[in-house]
Scaffold this motif. Structure first.
Motif, PDB file in Angstrom:
ATOM      1  N   LEU A 150       0.657  -1.298  -0.066  1.00 50.35           N
ATOM      2  CA  LEU A 150       0.016  -0.007   0.105  1.00 50.35           C
ATOM      3  C   LEU A 150       0.640   1.045   0.073  1.00 50.35           C
ATOM      4  O   LEU A 150       1.844   1.274   0.708  1.00 50.35           O
ATOM      5  N   THR A 151       0.680   2.315  -0.871  1.00 44.67           N
ATOM      6  CA  THR A 151       1.397   3.266  -0.959  1.00 44.67           C
ATOM      7  C   THR A 151       0.485   4.517  -1.118  1.00 44.67           C
ATOM      8  O   THR A 151      -0.735   4.492  -1.407  1.00 44.67           O
ATOM      9  N   VAL A 152       0.945   5.671  -1.017  1.00 40.47           N
ATOM     10  CA  VAL A 152       0.160   6.914  -1.237  1.00 40.47           C
ATOM     11  C   VAL A 152      -0.620   7.096  -2.466  1.00 40.47           C
ATOM     12  O   VAL A 152      -1.687   7.433  -2.605  1.00 40.47           O
ATOM     13  N   SER A 153       0.137   6.797  -3.752  1.00 38.54           N
ATOM     14  CA  SER A 153      -0.333   6.702  -5.049  1.00 38.54           C
ATOM     15  C   SER A 153      -1.298   5.620  -5.262  1.00 38.54           C
ATOM     16  O   SER A 153      -2.491   5.839  -5.638  1.00 38.54           O
ATOM     17  N   GLU A 154      -1.437   4.444  -4.540  1.00 43.88           N
ATOM     18  CA  GLU A 154      -2.435   3.644  -4.489  1.00 43.88           C
ATOM     19  C   GLU A 154      -3.764   4.100  -3.622  1.00 43.88           C
ATOM     20  O   GLU A 154      -4.778   4.025  -4.390  1.00 43.88           O
ATOM     21  N   LEU A 155      -3.338   4.487  -2.499  1.00 45.01           N
ATOM     22  CA  LEU A 155      -4.484   5.109  -1.966  1.00 45.01           C
ATOM     23  C   LEU A 155      -5.144   6.263  -2.861  1.00 45.01           C
ATOM     24  O   LEU A 155      -6.764   6.322  -2.695  1.00 45.01           O
ATOM     25  N   ALA A 156      -4.574   6.986  -3.444  1.00 47.34           N
ATOM     26  CA  ALA A 156      -4.921   8.089  -4.238  1.00 47.34           C
ATOM     27  C   ALA A 156      -5.951   7.376  -5.420  1.00 47.34           C
ATOM     28  O   ALA A 156      -6.847   7.957  -5.966  1.00 47.34           O
ATOM     29  N   ARG A 157      -5.537   6.319  -6.014  1.00 46.18           N
ATOM     30  CA  ARG A 157      -6.098   5.801  -6.876  1.00 46.18           C
ATOM     31  C   ARG A 157      -7.499   5.047  -6.497  1.00 46.18           C
ATOM     32  O   ARG A 157      -8.545   5.113  -7.291  1.00 46.18           O
ATOM     33  N   ILE A 158      -7.489   4.608  -5.454  1.00 43.68           N
ATOM     34  CA  ILE A 158      -8.631   3.791  -5.258  1.00 43.68           C
ATOM     35  C   ILE A 158      -9.628   4.608  -4.234  1.00 43.68           C
ATOM     36  O   ILE A 158     -10.859   4.360  -4.137  1.00 43.68           O
ATOM     37  N   ALA A 159      -9.304   5.855  -4.012  1.00 43.06           N
ATOM     38  CA  ALA A 159     -10.199   6.868  -3.134  1.00 43.06           C
ATOM     39  C   ALA A 159     -11.006   7.559  -4.234  1.00 43.06           C
ATOM     40  O   ALA A 159     -10.845   7.380  -5.498  1.00 43.06           O
ATOM     41  N   VAL A 160     -12.203   7.822  -3.681  1.00 43.09           N
ATOM     42  CA  VAL A 160     -13.238   8.345  -4.373  1.00 43.09           C
ATOM     43  C   VAL A 160     -13.620   9.765  -3.907  1.00 43.09           C
ATOM     44  O   VAL A 160     -13.822   9.716  -2.784  1.00 43.09           O
ATOM     45  N   THR A 212      -4.517  -1.587  11.142  1.00 45.75           N
ATOM     46  CA  THR A 212      -3.509  -0.889  11.727  1.00 45.75           C
ATOM     47  C   THR A 212      -2.307  -0.504  10.645  1.00 45.75           C
ATOM     48  O   THR A 212      -1.934   0.604  10.735  1.00 45.75           O
ATOM     49  N   ALA A 213      -1.738  -1.419   9.877  1.00 41.20           N
ATOM     50  CA  ALA A 213      -1.241  -0.999   8.824  1.00 41.20           C
ATOM     51  C   ALA A 213      -1.856   0.108   7.670  1.00 41.20           C
ATOM     52  O   ALA A 213      -0.920   0.814   7.312  1.00 41.20           O
ATOM     53  N   ALA A 214      -3.046  -0.218   7.401  1.00 42.32           N
ATOM     54  CA  ALA A 214      -3.566   0.688   6.551  1.00 42.32           C
ATOM     55  C   ALA A 214      -3.510   2.079   7.077  1.00 42.32           C
ATOM     56  O   ALA A 214      -3.268   3.165   6.291  1.00 42.32           O
ATOM     57  N   LEU A 215      -3.906   2.106   8.390  1.00 43.31           N
ATOM     58  CA  LEU A 215      -4.128   3.368   8.892  1.00 43.31           C
ATOM     59  C   LEU A 215      -2.635   4.434   9.056  1.00 43.31           C
ATOM     60  O   LEU A 215      -2.739   5.440   8.711  1.00 43.31           O
ATOM     61  N   GLU A 216      -1.694   3.315   9.149  1.00 40.44           N
ATOM     62  CA  GLU A 216      -0.214   3.854   9.315  1.00 40.44           C
ATOM     63  C   GLU A 216       0.095   4.687   7.848  1.00 40.44           C
ATOM     64  O   GLU A 216       0.640   5.692   7.771  1.00 40.44           O
ATOM     65  N   VAL A 217      -0.315   4.050   6.744  1.00 39.23           N
ATOM     66  CA  VAL A 217      -0.030   4.418   5.502  1.00 39.23           C
ATOM     67  C   VAL A 217      -0.957   5.786   5.210  1.00 39.23           C
ATOM     68  O   VAL A 217      -0.358   6.743   4.557  1.00 39.23           O
ATOM     69  N   THR A 218      -1.912   5.762   5.605  1.00 43.78           N
ATOM     70  CA  THR A 218      -2.771   6.902   5.426  1.00 43.78           C
ATOM     71  C   THR A 218      -2.440   8.190   6.072  1.00 43.78           C
ATOM     72  O   THR A 218      -2.692   9.210   5.600  1.00 43.78           O
ATOM     73  N   ARG A 219      -1.754   8.115   7.066  1.00 51.37           N
ATOM     74  CA  ARG A 219      -1.032   9.211   7.763  1.00 51.37           C
ATOM     75  C   ARG A 219       0.093   9.822   6.804  1.00 51.37           C
ATOM     76  O   ARG A 219       0.040  11.272   6.837  1.00 51.37           O
ATOM     77  N   SER A 220       0.524   9.112   5.919  1.00 55.14           N
ATOM     78  CA  SER A 220       1.644  10.066   4.908  1.00 55.14           C
ATOM     79  C   SER A 220       0.810  10.420   3.829  1.00 55.14           C
ATOM     80  O   SER A 220       1.279  11.254   2.972  1.00 55.14           O
ATOM     81  N   TRP A 221      -0.608  10.202   3.527  1.00 50.99           N
ATOM     82  CA  TRP A 221      -1.347  10.311   2.545  1.00 50.99           C
ATOM     83  C   TRP A 221      -2.323  11.756   2.909  1.00 50.99           C
ATOM     84  O   TRP A 221      -2.372  12.431   1.967  1.00 50.99           O
TER      85      TRP A 221
END
Length: 413
Positions: A199-209, A235-244
């Motif tokens: 999971l990366t910041v770019s992937e979060l931006a892609r799947i978000a609406v 927990t792991a997903a929330l940690e990545v969203t902090r950078s997003w």
């Protein structure tokens, strides 16, 4: 030098006029998502093919760096055309996203020479660590989802990037309330990728609406899929969203029971309320929603010790929703304050009014109250509450290495 400008609204025309006065040739002025859409499908419309032809003859693409503007296809096309991309970013999170894939970052108000210069016009944006704000409430529909959506919309004003996550594993409803399709991957997909470390910041931006200025990760489309939201994944997903995002608002379920851990024979087996407990544990602050009626207050008081046990010393803002005198008589706020202070030791609370017209208008339009009825009593009260109680700044954290982000983008392209 020939420039293509992809900036929404009047700001794009104003920037084009500044460049023309400086002797720069402006090939086209389009919306921020137009170049990305054209490179994805040049045959979608004649305008897309024309824009792609103009872009191929340009030297620089000045692009508004908000979500939806940058894509792997656009970056690859600009590399083939030898077109340099300059991202115009006002939000720190947008600048981080652009810089992570090697895009030059500028401000739209920079001088023309800086906008077109290949040399860095300013230092890389200061890395930040976003906040996680969990919105919880007891059983009985106190308005958790409505409050979570409105808090996210209130936080999204200004330069802050806000994300809204539906982590309710019992009755997810953010997608329905915001008028979004719930067939997409959403938060469950982010959790699966986080477990694999992909999971990366770019992937979060892609799947978000997007809903206005808020990026939404929708919840489960069937409650029976709750095992996908395990504690480790969440927990792991929330940690990545902090950078997003600068602020991550998470809507969680009401149930806090841990009994299944006692009766289960599986040490690492799925837990029904793992998502809620993981979100509360990871949160930097919690918004606890109380329904302003005798049943809602009683349920909240009984659940309060379990909430405190789950979050420890995390700050809590207690919000009394649907406040009205019709069910509590005269001085409804005073009665609620005295009850919460006597039975739960809570002395400071915020009140949101009973606003059926504003909420009904939002439900009819399938939009947040802040968008459907921005001047309504509820939207105004939420903005005031957020300004007074949820305006803390995020903390710094190390960013993702740029080389790793570039490798992921290359594989995606």
């Amino acid at each position: 030098m020939k420039v293509v400008i992809a900036v929404d609204g009047f700001a794009g025309e104003e920037l084009a006029e500044r460049l023309r006065l400086d002797g720069v040739e402006v090939g086209a002025v389009v919306g921020r998502t137009a170049p990305s859409a054209a490179t994805a499908d040049a045959l979608s419309a004649p305008e897309a093919a024309e824009l792609l032809a103009v872009l191929g003859r340009a030297d620089v693409l000045l692009l508004e760096g908000r979500p939806g503007a940058l894509s792997a296809e656009l970056i690859a096309a600009c590399d083939r055309f030898a077109v340099r991309i300059v991202a115009l970013c006002e939000r720190t999170s947008d600048a981080r996203r652009a810089a992570s894939v090697g895009i030059d970052v500028r401000s739209i108000d920079d001088p023309v020479a800086n906008l077109l210069s290949a040399a860095p016009a300013r230092d890389d944006p200061e890395p930040t660590r976003g906040r996680v704000i969990a919105v919880w409430g007891p059983h009985g529909a106190p308005g958790r989802t409505t409050v979570a959506i409105e808090v996210a919309c209130a936080l999204a004003t200004g330069s802050r990037h806000v994300a809204l996550i539906d982590a309710d594993s019992h009755a997810p409803s953010v997608a329905l309330a915001a008028g979004l399709a719930d067939e997409g991957p959403g938060f469950a997909a982010a959790c699966r990728q986080a477990e694999r470390g992909a999971l990366t910041v770019s992937e979060l931006a892609r799947i978000a609406v997007g809903v206005g200025d808020v990026d939404v990760l929708t919840g489960l489309n069937r409650p029976g899929r709750w095992p996908e939201l395990s504690a480790a994944r969440v927990t792991a997903a929330l940690e990545v969203t902090r950078s997003w995002a600068d602020d991550v608002v998470v809507d969680v379920a009401a149930s806090l029971e841990r009994d299944e851990e006692i009766v289960s024979d599986l040490v690492d087996g799925p837990r029904r309320n793992a998502a809620t407990l993981a979100c509360l544990t990871a949160a930097d602050s919690v918004v606890a929603v109380v329904a302003a009626d005798p049943v809602g207050i009683a349920r909240f008081v009984r659940a309060w010790p379990d909430v405190r046990a789950a979050i420890g010393t995390v700050p809590v803002r207690v919000v009394v929703n649907k406040t009205r005198s019709s069910v509590l008589g005269i001085d409804a706020r005073g009665q609620i304050r005295r009850t919460l202070e006597r039975y739960a030791g809570i002395g400071d609370v915020s009140f949101l009014p009973w606003d059926p017209k504003g909420v009904d208008a939002a439900m009819l339009a399938a939009r947040p109250v802040a968008h459907a009825a921005p001047r309504s009593a509820l939207a105004t009260a939420v903005r005031r509450m957020v300004t007074e109680n949820l305006s803390a700044q995020p903390r710094a954290v190390d960013p993702e290495p740029r080389s790793r982000a570039l490798r992921r983008l290359a594989r995606a392209g």
